[in-house]
Design an enzyme around this catalytic site. Sequence first.
Site, PDB file in Angstrom:
ATOM      1  N   HIS A  20       0.877  -1.175   0.000  1.00 16.74           N
ATOM      2  CA  HIS A  20       0.000   0.000   0.000  1.00 16.74           C
ATOM      3  C   HIS A  20       0.905   1.212   0.000  1.00 16.74           C
ATOM      4  O   HIS A  20       1.836   1.310   0.802  1.00 16.74           O
ATOM      5  CB  HIS A  20      -0.918   0.004   1.218  1.00 16.74           C
ATOM      6  CG  HIS A  20      -1.805   1.214   1.307  1.00 16.74           C
ATOM      7  ND1 HIS A  20      -2.456   1.738   0.202  1.00 16.74           N
ATOM      8  CD2 HIS A  20      -2.151   2.016   2.355  1.00 16.74           C
ATOM      9  CE1 HIS A  20      -3.167   2.791   0.573  1.00 16.74           C
ATOM     10  NE2 HIS A  20      -2.990   2.982   1.870  1.00 16.74           N
ATOM     11  N   GLY A  70      -4.939 -11.466   3.259  1.00 16.94           N
ATOM     12  CA  GLY A  70      -3.857 -12.446   3.267  1.00 16.94           C
ATOM     13  C   GLY A  70      -4.310 -13.886   3.242  1.00 16.94           C
ATOM     14  O   GLY A  70      -3.738 -14.713   2.520  1.00 16.94           O
ATOM     15  N   SER A  90     -36.148  -9.431  -5.505  1.00 11.10           N
ATOM     16  CA  SER A  90     -37.528  -9.333  -5.991  1.00 11.10           C
ATOM     17  C   SER A  90     -37.703  -8.085  -6.849  1.00 11.10           C
ATOM     18  O   SER A  90     -36.932  -7.121  -6.745  1.00 11.10           O
ATOM     19  CB  SER A  90     -38.495  -9.269  -4.810  1.00 11.10           C
ATOM     20  OG  SER A  90     -38.378  -8.028  -4.135  1.00 11.10           O
TER      21      SER A  90
END
Length: 334
Positions: free
Chosen positions: A109, A135, A253
């Site tokens: 990151h 992980g 639905s």
Amino acid sequence: MAATIYYENDADLSHLKGKKVAILGYGSQGHAQAQNLRDSGCEVIIGQRPGSANYDLAVSHGFEPMSIAEATKAADVINVLLPDEVQADIYRDSIRDNLSEGNVLMCSHGFNIHFGQIDPPKGIDTLLVAPKGPGHLVRSEYEKGGGVPALIALGEGASETTKQIGLAYAKGIGGTRGGVIETTFAEETETDLFGEQVVLCGGVSELVKAGFDTLVEAGYQPEMAYFECMHELKLIVDLLYEGGLSYMRYSISNTAEYGDYVTGPRIITDETKAEMKKVLEEIQQGEFARKWISENRAGAPFFKATRRRERLHGVEQIGLGLRRMMNWIDEKEV
């Protein structure tokens, strides 16, 4: 513009041959990436603080963990898989002075590198390889012969050799089996933070609480509010995960689908999107990063107090009891 995606034939593990890969931090990503790399024939060393549960876990997996400093000094490729909020201090204390020219410094990151909290010296290329999954999934998919898709990004001025090392690393953890998307440090970091704050964590948390509170304040039983606004969210997310919005709408639905179309835009309005754009600008300009860094330097008082307060919200309290009625759930408490 179509994304550039790399697969098995685009990567060669020989680019890691003769190189030691240090995994710094044996947490969620660390344990998975380390084991996958080892099973792919790479030489892996672990940097992990002694006396921690993750240190013991690494030992149980057959590794011999060493200190962060020792692992950095011994390695050619160093992947920092520690929590964002501690990376900068550990980098300054244990990593920076143990790097050697020609090393490749990695992460999964880009927060600290993109926002300048980690600024490697000259002669050190930076690289990002980020699996797009937790992980345990990275590990289990690898063991089954599959792989979790990943991202790859090169730091400013990084060489073609570093790119090949990155692709080899991605192959070693199973990423090229699923596909590795080329990106940049800025794009990975900014989109990751935006998604977490606006949709996945901040957005969903506030939506759930607001829906729950609205029903309870109108006199409905909190148990009913929990089922409708929290519990059933998993059913919808699973459908989205498997087939996107269209499959979700196909599976529900007609009444629910109609309600989606006529009511959704009343909840997520133009004003909401305008606020999202402000959040993105704050991320892009580094404002969020500065706040988070400052919060941690002060001991994280707001963060800790808010965490405690949020655990007392009604949807959390009623959920504790209801989840005990569902023996198919592997209930988690923190």
